[in-house]
Enzyme design. Structure first.
Site, mmCIF file in Angstrom:
data_model
loop_
_atom_site.group_PDB
_atom_site.id
_atom_site.type_symbol
_atom_site.label_atom_id
_atom_site.label_comp_id
_atom_site.label_asym_id
_atom_site.label_seq_id
_atom_site.Cartn_x
_atom_site.Cartn_y
_atom_site.Cartn_z
ATOM 1 N N ARG A 41 40.058 68.706 50.324
ATOM 2 C CA ARG A 41 41.456 68.849 49.920
ATOM 3 C C ARG A 41 42.361 67.808 50.574
ATOM 4 N NH1 ARG A 41 39.993 72.930 53.326
ATOM 5 N NH2 ARG A 41 41.153 73.180 55.283
ATOM 6 N N TYR A 42 41.827 67.066 51.566
ATOM 7 C CA TYR A 42 42.641 66.085 52.285
ATOM 8 C C TYR A 42 42.359 64.643 51.882
ATOM 9 C CZ TYR A 42 43.580 70.037 55.377
ATOM 10 O OH TYR A 42 43.945 71.248 55.870
ATOM 11 N N ILE A 43 41.280 64.376 51.180
ATOM 12 C CA ILE A 43 40.925 62.999 50.852
ATOM 13 C C ILE A 43 40.954 62.801 49.343
ATOM 14 C CG2 ILE A 43 39.570 62.586 52.931
ATOM 15 C CD1 ILE A 43 37.071 63.273 51.420
ATOM 16 N N ALA A 53 38.015 67.330 55.016
ATOM 17 C CA ALA A 53 37.806 68.328 53.969
ATOM 18 C C ALA A 53 38.230 67.761 52.615
ATOM 19 C CB ALA A 53 38.598 69.588 54.289
#
Length: 909
Positions: free
Chosen positions: A161-163, A159
């Site tokens: 928001r994680y990368i 997602a």
């Protein structure tokens, strides 16, 4: 996942898809206005409901004709097709611009980047996120952190928001320069966005692109980073160049039909498949556009349909593709490799379509034309940068020159300056004092220059150093001369720019896809014969769906095979394999038909016509080409003709027949005679044959089975496709009998023998390939890793199907020289500290006897050796009267190949 954001499969628009040949201008800045992007040619006006009440008329034809064209133009120009100037789609350009705006050298959350890009891109976060992930996976413009998915397995990225991501050093150096970027307002008018980014590199060809718009599509394949730079340099130098695709997924590619990336061209892409052993294969790549999941699914389908026979497969793909395929017992690994190419996604064909936006219109170009335009654009952008740099240097020189004059001439101490009643008077005094120096200045003095001098503070005047000022002026003038030189030699400067990029970044981008020529796989040769063909003689049916209890088994076949049916009256035809097909009765022979098979010979005796007085003829022929379901005649087609004898010989064997003649006088003895098929020439199927007898034949029996009359099979080696063939392609290996083998010697000194079947696969590191001679003596010079001395040994190759090594112990010995010259003469030159010794010449045949290949050999000299050289031999073996050479016609047809591959046996080592 496609890069396009819109996929429209409605009716095509001829106007939008029409190919044009309009040339773009040399100017790198293609400025698009809102009117250009959204052409306002719509004369239709919606009906005003308030005017006529319920009487409303909507002109659907006008609405469709105008509004649909507006929409199609928008999708083509603003979404799906890249611009030839910077090689980017609008969403990609806006992503890179947004990343540049917020760039501070650190990673940013992808969710943050998507949010920043939405200020410029009006189509939502999903399309921005997908395009950003694809840019990151190309590993060129964006440095990534976190789980960005896997192009081999098709796994999606984590997602947003994680990368995290940031611009790469390459992107910061090549893509951005605000001073020469053309700008326009964003969709809502709040911000400025670039019309085109000043990309000084053939980015479009390096990244590739795929997009589907309304009425047209674009598919440009990625190319190699270094090869694009080399081609750009070659173009600027006026040299010819060629560029071919290079895929990040690796594999092999056949570019013989690439046609410079034009519409209608295609490339074949294969995975590399290696044999672990005879029962196990390893797939090392994934074809471009495929994933391991789709590849395994295609293998599973082919196995379920019986086209290949595998026991199981294991997927070990991580950073690199690796799929291990386990074969069923008794299945040929070579045939399975070809079958994987023929029936699965291990080989795919890709059709490029180089469609780009030029001058706000779609154009279909070649990749060479795109590269030429990119090189010209780079040259123009570098010219603009140099002009900007020159202006800045001239301005700096103007400033420091005025400051030096102002301070050294102590103009600030002049009485008129100190007692000036107002600013204008003070500026006028400074201007008058500068009059003697104006001819030496780079430009005229303006009011801003005077204001800058007037604002100089006393603290700066006290710190002023005349030497430093002179050094600064000298340095600036030197830089100006360098910039002016680069402007005068702009082509050379552009070449240096490309060379700089290759030197700095090229090592990161080696070619991943190997360019090879593929031989076409004959599906009928490699498909597994997984069906059983039956013949119901009573009802006259053949097929794979007949009941075994009511029919006779004929042979194994596959679903794509064709069946040859020969009747007792001498007629024959070819039919397609089916569950059940009527072929009538009186069938003499049924078998799988092999098209273009010239080795299978039919030996026939037939009666020509009806009655006792009809003559008998004997003939030999092959059946190389027929039309399906068409009836042909082996006889002359007379009524009552029939086959008296027939045999099918897969390698042209010729038997001896004993023919018994029926006597008209019952009291007389029966007459017998013999006829050898070896005496009968092989002709076409329509020939009459030779007269056997005019008497009535009672019986025909086989007295003796003979050998092949076709001789050995000529075999050639084609190094371009790494395959052997029977079609006179490549280097002639010799004429092979059924018990002959091919010897294969690899670069690592391993060797083995194999059959001369044209379905065999060979390693890519083949050093030598030839007809195996078990009596040939080989000589090898090896360096002993323990003693550091050189040994000589002579041996014959006791070759087997399993790999062995000429060195005997490859861990201890290393290869120096190997030759098959019968009487080799070797020259050894010695190294320090024995380099004062004279070189030694050794007659290997007298120096050491022939031993087994596993021996250590004999020490050539007790000193360290610098070089080993093979000298011309002093004697030659007696010529072999039975030596095989290709026929004169074959020799003429393969002249070029022999020049390249068969000149000197030792040269192949």
């Amino acid at each position: 996942m496609r890069e396009d954001e819109d996929i429209i499969d409605e009716g095509q628009d001829d106007t939008a898809s029409k190919e044009t040949n309009t040339e773009t201008s040399d100017d790198a800045e293609f400025i698009e206005t809102d009117e250009d992007i959204n052409p306002s040619n719509n004369n239709y006006q919606p009906h005003n409901d308030d005017e006529d009440g319920d009487d409303k008329i909507h002109h659907l034809g006008g609405m469709y004709q105008n509004w649909f064209l507006d929409y199609a133009s928008y999708v083509i120009l603003e979404r799906a097709v890249p611009n030839v100037v910077d090689g980017l789609k609008p969403v990609q350009r806006r992503i890179l611009h947004a990343m540049n705006v917020i760039d501070d050298g650190r990673y940013n959350k992808v969710a943050n980047i998507v949010g920043q890009t939405m200020a410029y891109h009006p189509h939502g976060d999903a399309s921005i996120g997908d395009a950003l992930v694809q840019l990151g996976q190309k590993d060129l413009l964006i440095d990534t952190q976190g789980n960005w998915g896997n192009i081999l397995t098709g796994d999606s990225a984590a997602a947003p928001r994680y990368i995290e991501a940031r611009l790469s050093k390459f992107a910061l150096e090549v893509v951005f320069n605000n001073k020469i970027t053309p700008w326009q307002l964003s969709y809502d008018g709040r911000k400025k966005e670039p019309i085109n980014l000043p990309v000084k590199f053939p980015l479009l060809l390096a990244q590739g692109v795929e997009g589907i718009a309304v009425g047209l599509s674009s598919k440009i394949l990625p190319h190699n980073f270094n090869e694009l730079l080399d081609a750009s340099i070659a173009y600027l130098r006026g040299e010819e160049f060629e560029i071919y695709p290079d895929f990040p997924t690796g594999g092999l590619i056949d570019v013989s039909k690439y046609h410079d990336g034009q519409r209608g061209g295609s490339v074949k892409v294969r995975t590399r498949i290696e044999k672990i052993d005879q029962k196990t294969l390893r797939i090392l790549d994934v074809p471009f556009g495929k994933t391991t999941d789709s590849l395994l699914e295609s293998i599973k389908k082919a196995n379920d349909k019986g086209k290949i026979k595998i026991r199981k497969f294991d997927d070990y793909t991580a950073d690199h593709a690796e799929i291990v395929v386990h074969l069923m017992p008794g299945v040929s690994s070579d045939k399975t490799i070809d079958a994987l190419y023929a029936f699965t996604d291990c080989e795919v064909s890709i059709s490029p379509n180089c469609c780009v936006i030029c001058d706000k219109k779609p154009h279909f170009l070649t990749v060479s034309e795109v590269l030429r335009r990119s090189a010209d654009t780079t040259k123009e952008l570098l010219r603009q940068e140099l002009n900007v740099q020159l202006n800045e240097l001239n301005e700096h020189l103007m400033v420091i020159s005025l400051e030096k004059i102002f301070i050294e001439e102590r103009i600030y101490k002049d009485k008129e300056y100190e007692q000036a009643k107002d600013l204008d008077t003070a500026l006028a005094h400074i201007d008058r004092r500068l009059d003697p120096y104006k001819p030496d200045l780079v430009r005229e003095i303006n009011r801003d220059d005077l204001l800058r001098l007037e604002d100089i503070k006393m603290s700066r005047i006290h710190k002023f150093s005349s030497d430093k000022a002179n050094d600064d002026i000298t340095s600036t003038k030197k830089k100006i001369r360098e910039v002016e030189k680069n402007l005068k030699h702009l082509v050379e400067y552009t070449i240096k720019w490309f060379e700089h990029l290759k030197e700095k970044y090229g090592s990161r981008y080696p070619r991943q896809t190997e360019i090879r020529s593929f031989d076409s796989v004959d599906a009928t040769k490699v498909i597994e014969s997984n069906l059983k063909l039956y013949h119901n003689k009573e009802d006259g049916f053949i097929g794979t769906g007949l009941k075994p209890s009511e029919s006779e088994f004929v042979c194994n076949c596959s679903e794509i095979d064709e069946i040859l049916v020969i009747y007792g009256n001498g007629q024959y035809k070819v039919v397609k394999v089916a569950d059940k097909i009527f072929v009538d009765k009186d069938v003499r022979h049924i078998d799988v038909y092999r098209k273009s098979d010239q080795r299978t010979i039919y030996n026939v005796v037939y009666r020509d016509g009806k009655g006792n007085m009809a003559p008998y003829y004997i003939k030999r022929f092959n059946i190389t080409s027929v039309q399906r379901d068409k009836m042909y005649d082996i006889t002359q087609g007379k009524p009552g003709s029939k086959l008296a004898y027939m045999s099918v010989n897969l390698n042209g064997e010729a038997e001896v027949l004993r023919i018994t003649i029926k006597s008209l006088n019952k009291a007389a003895h029966t007459k017998n005679f013999e006829r050898d098929f070896a005496e009968i020439p092989i002709r076409g199927r329509g020939t009459k044959g030779l007269l056997l007898t005019r008497a009535e034949v009672k019986t025909i029996t086989v007295k003796e089975h003979g050998g092949s009359t076709l001789g050995g099979r000529p075999v050639w080696w084609d190094p371009d496709v790494q395959r052997i063939n029977y079609d006179k392609q490549g280097r002639y290996l010799g004429e092979f009998q059924s018990n002959d083998h091919i010897l294969v010697v690899l670069d690592n000194d391993e060797y083995y023998i194999t059959s001369f079947d044209d379905t065999n696969h060979f390693e890519t590191n083949v050093r030598r390939i030839e007809k195996y001679d078990p009596h040939k003596v080989w000589t090898i010079v090896m360096k002993d890793g323990e003693t550091k001395l050189h040994n000589i040994k002579r041996f014959v190759l006791d070759a087997r199907a399993s790999k062995q090594n000429m060195l005997g112990d490859p861990e201890r010995f290393s290869h120096v020289l190997v030759t098959d010259t019968p009487y080799p003469r070797l020259k050894f030159t010695f190294a320090k500290p024995d380099d004062f010794r004279a070189p030694v010449e050794i007659e290997a045949e007298e120096f050491i006897q022939v031993r087994s290949v596993g021996t250590k050999g004999k020490k050539a000299a007790p000193w360290k050796v610098a070089t080993v050289e093979e000298l011309p031999p002093t004697k030659q073996p007696a010529p072999d009267p039975n030596a095989q050479t290709p026929s004169e016609d074959e020799d003429n047809e393969n002249n070029d190949d022999k020049t390249n591959g068969d000149a000197d046996p030792e040269s192949l080592f």
